[in-house]
Design a protein around this motif. Structure first.
Motif: not given
Lengths: 133, 133
Positions: A115-116, A118-119, A121-123, A125-126, A129, B76-77, B80, B87, B91, B94, B98
């Motif tokens: 999960l960490d 995945a987060e 990755q999302s951050l 990506r954010l 943006l 979630m994996y 994103p 997004l 997050i 996620i 957690r």
DNA sequence: TCAGATATTTACGTAAAAGTCAATTATTTG
DNA sequence: CAAATAATTGACTTTTACGTAAATATCTGA
């Protein structure tokens, strides 16, 4: 001098509110023999010990244990049996459960790590943006 | 030069043996969209990625997650999403998961501690018996 | 080539864990 | 004291996660 009681009794609806479960659920656990509230007439009165047992049941459920398994674990906390064979059996079962729980902890740690990731990755990506704005 | 493949494909029965589950279970997970083995004719062929997903499913099950929850975590994996709102939502989800996992870890630690205590009681009882012999 | 093993699809069955609904029976309180 | 509020029992229903069985197809080694 006996130990002080926090509060004498709880009603069923107090417990449904406290734990976010239905009366049906609580009665179901009673039918299954996991809690044994006393009665005033027909009405159930839950003692602190019943409340603690309820918390224990819900903990077990969060960990994915079935009612049968929760009952089994509860039985491990009662007075240990007097007979040696039974005692040794109990100790074996306790150790099996501990191993199961330790496996669950490993599973949890792995999942949290994923999960960490995945987060992150999302951050990332954010952030892209954000930069692009 | 592409990354080396460990082994190309697994049959369904190989996986049932490896993980101790039935073919029905594996097909059920496919029906639920959790794994997508390729086909040679009608026969399923499981790639390493399907095998990894299966391991992930079983881990989720050990932690008491339902199929729906496991599907949610799997999602979630994936890559994103590109849209900011999505997004941020991801997050948040996620982080919720957690927290759930961290609660489970607390539950595990409590339960293990109680088991330790129960075991001590039993060992003490056993020692008494030993002395008495 | 054919017996035995392995797979597949379809469909019905089931156990666990409650949810829902109905009919009663207290309780309390304004 | 009538009416709302809370609790009980019992029966039936639902959801999840597969189990089981039947009929059919495919493969494989003797």
């Amino acid at each position: 001098m006996t130990a002080p009681q926090k509060r004498e009794f709880h009603t069923i609806s107090e417990l449904t509110k406290e734990f976010g479960i239905s009366t049906r659920t609580i009665r179901f656990y009673e039918d299954e023999g996991l809690i044994k509230p006393v009665r005033r007439g027909r009405t159930r009165l839950f003692r602190p010990t019943d409340r603690r047992r309820l918390m224990f049941i819900l903990r077990g459920k969060r960990l994915g244990f079935s009612i049968a398994e929760i009952r089994e674990i509860m039985n491990m906390y009662k007075e240990p049996p007097g007979e040696e064979g039974q005692l040794r059996l109990l100790i074996r079962r306790i150790n099996e459960k501990r191993l199961e729980l330790e496996q669950k902890r490993i599973d949890i740690d792995l999942t949290i790590r994923e999960l960490d990731h995945a987060e992150e990755q999302s951050l990332a990506r954010l952030a892209e943006l954000g930069v692009g704005t």
